[in-house]
Design a protein around this motif. Structure first.
Motif, short mmCIF file in Angstrom:
data_model
loop_
_atom_site.label_atom_id
_atom_site.label_comp_id
_atom_site.label_asym_id
_atom_site.label_seq_id
_atom_site.Cartn_x
_atom_site.Cartn_y
_atom_site.Cartn_z
N PHE A 1 -29.99 -57.79 -10.64
CA PHE A 1 -28.97 -58.76 -11.01
C PHE A 1 -27.77 -58.06 -11.65
N SER B 1 -23.43 -61.57 -16.77
CA SER B 1 -22.53 -62.11 -15.76
C SER B 1 -21.32 -62.79 -16.41
N PHE C 1 -31.31 -65.51 -9.72
CA PHE C 1 -31.88 -65.02 -10.98
C PHE C 1 -32.42 -66.17 -11.82
N THR D 1 -25.43 -56.39 -9.27
CA THR D 1 -24.50 -57.31 -8.62
C THR D 1 -23.23 -57.46 -9.45
N PHE D 2 -23.39 -57.35 -10.76
CA PHE D 2 -22.25 -57.51 -11.64
C PHE D 2 -21.68 -56.17 -12.09
N LYS E 1 -21.57 -63.27 -6.68
CA LYS E 1 -21.92 -63.43 -8.10
C LYS E 1 -22.60 -64.77 -8.36
N ALA F 1 -26.05 -64.57 -6.99
CA ALA F 1 -26.94 -63.76 -7.83
C ALA F 1 -27.44 -64.57 -9.02
#
Lengths: 160, 228
Positions: free
Chosen positions: A154, A61, B165, A157-158, B158, B161
């Motif tokens: 995850f 991320s 996570f 999402t990125f 973002k 997320a």
């Protein structure tokens, strides 16, 4: 100069309020540890793998240099990423973080150097658990399978 | 030697927190418009407070609403008497809750929101959390990663997320080590000073972007009192 990882970890474990610490590699296998009150058992391997997953996710991320501070009613876990691994410190919930960081900031470059210079000896993975999975939503309508389901969701999402 | 400053640079809650945590004996004078308040610290607590004719615990409820003003901290000054017995952390939490309730009433927002609520009420929830001192952005995200509500300039998908996570990983780590319930997590991006505070609720996670000087512990306590 070569540093012995366990010697360096011992300096962190000696900080008041620290119960133990360890270094794991990118896959979560524990490379070295200094455990004062923590047992070296299956649970620690789970923590190593989960920590490695979390750090990998944060790197994905675009949070490359991060500190993660997890506070529980009965303890605290600090994760500090290293190149090629992660430092995990388990301590009391009310530990002085600035005091801990004074020691950790000195230790991290030494751990980094030791990681870089370590021989390519395969570690013995004690246990390789599944990555953390969010709890299932109650109904299928409320569920978005692609999102936030372990590292893969995850990463989606990125856009990875 | 006295230290002077402005409340817009350092909040009163931070001044109280620092002086109590460092076990200072000190006198803190605060000026706001034409009002003057005095707080005395000793042995890790507030021991005496005055504001006009008011003294004791009640003073904090007025002071925490002061967003601007000036202060002077004089170390080593003993309190003339003791009018406060309540621990400082309790005083701050109750005081901030009172201030929040007052601002909510002024804004006309509902107070009895439940966690499992339709989107519009979740939006109100996010708005209330966003108004907490030290919070610059809020995202409420379900455990499956769906953003329920957001009040932030950054991308809520973002940030949400990351909250889910890290929150999921935190639960697994805590369970493995037997550390008890997860209270809060902070992801700090070094260099940028950006911090994301993560708080777990039964049905969702809350991700909160923090201002530079905000205390994660104080903000988390405030959020818990709002969501309770």
């Amino acid at each position: 100069m070569g540093w012995d990882m366990e010697d360096v970890l011992r300096t962190i474990s000696n900080v008041v309020g620290v119960n133990g610490c360890f270094v794991c590699d990118e896959t979560g296998d524990i490379l070295a540890h200094s455990l004062r009150t923590l047992p070296r058992d299956h649970a620690l391997s789970v923590v190593g793998h989960t920590a490695a997953q979390a750090i990998a996710g944060l790197r994905a991320s675009k949070r490359k240099k991060v500190d993660v501070d997890l506070v529980y009613t009965g303890g605290r876990v600090i994760l500090k990423p290293l190149q090629g691994g992660c430092l995990c410190i388990v301590c009391e919930p009310r530990i002085s973080i600035p005091l801990l960081n004074l020691t950790a900031d000195v230790a991290i470059p030494k751990l980094q150097a030791a990681l870089k210079n370590r021989p390519e000896v395969p570690t013995v993975p004690a246990f390789r658990p599944e990555p953390p999975q969010p709890q299932a939503a109650p109904t299928s309508e409320e569920t978005t399978p692609a999102k936030a389901r372990g590292l893969n969701g995850f990463l989606k999402t990125f856009g990875r | 030697m006295a230290v002077r400053g402005k409340l817009k640079d350092i909040s009163l809650a931070s001044l109280i927190s620092v002086n109590c945590n460092e076990m200072n004996q000190a006198r803190l004078e605060v000026w706001h418009n034409d009002q003057e308040a005095v707080i005395f610290f000793a042995e890790g607590n507030i021991v005496h407070m005055t504001l006009g004719d008011m003294e004791g615990d009640e003073v904090i409820h007025e002071l925490l609403a002061w967003e601007d003003g000036e202060f002077e901290l004089e170390p080593g000054i003993p309190a003339p008497r003791q009018t406060v017995q309540t621990p400082w952390s309790t005083l701050l939490l109750e005081g901030m809750q009172r201030v929040d309730e007052r601002s909510t009433e002024l804004a006309g927002l509902p107070e009895d929101l439940e966690p499992d609520v339709p989107a519009t009420e979740a939006d109100n929830h996010a708005a209330r959390l966003r108004s907490v001192d030290g919070v610059t952005g809020v995202v409420l995200v379900a455990r499956d990663g769906n953003v329920i509500a957001a009040e932030m300039a950054a991308d809520p998908e973002k940030e949400g997320a990351v909250a889910v996570f890290v929150g999921s990983a935190a639960s697994q780590i805590g369970e493995s080590l037997g550390l008890g319930p997860f209270e809060r997590g902070v992801v700090e991006t070094l260099g940028t000073k950006a911090r994301l505070l993560i708080v777990e609720r039964p049905d969702f996670y809350v991700g909160l972007l923090l201002a530079e000087r905000a205390s994660p512990a104080l903000v988390a306590a405030k959020i818990a009192s709002i969501l309770r």
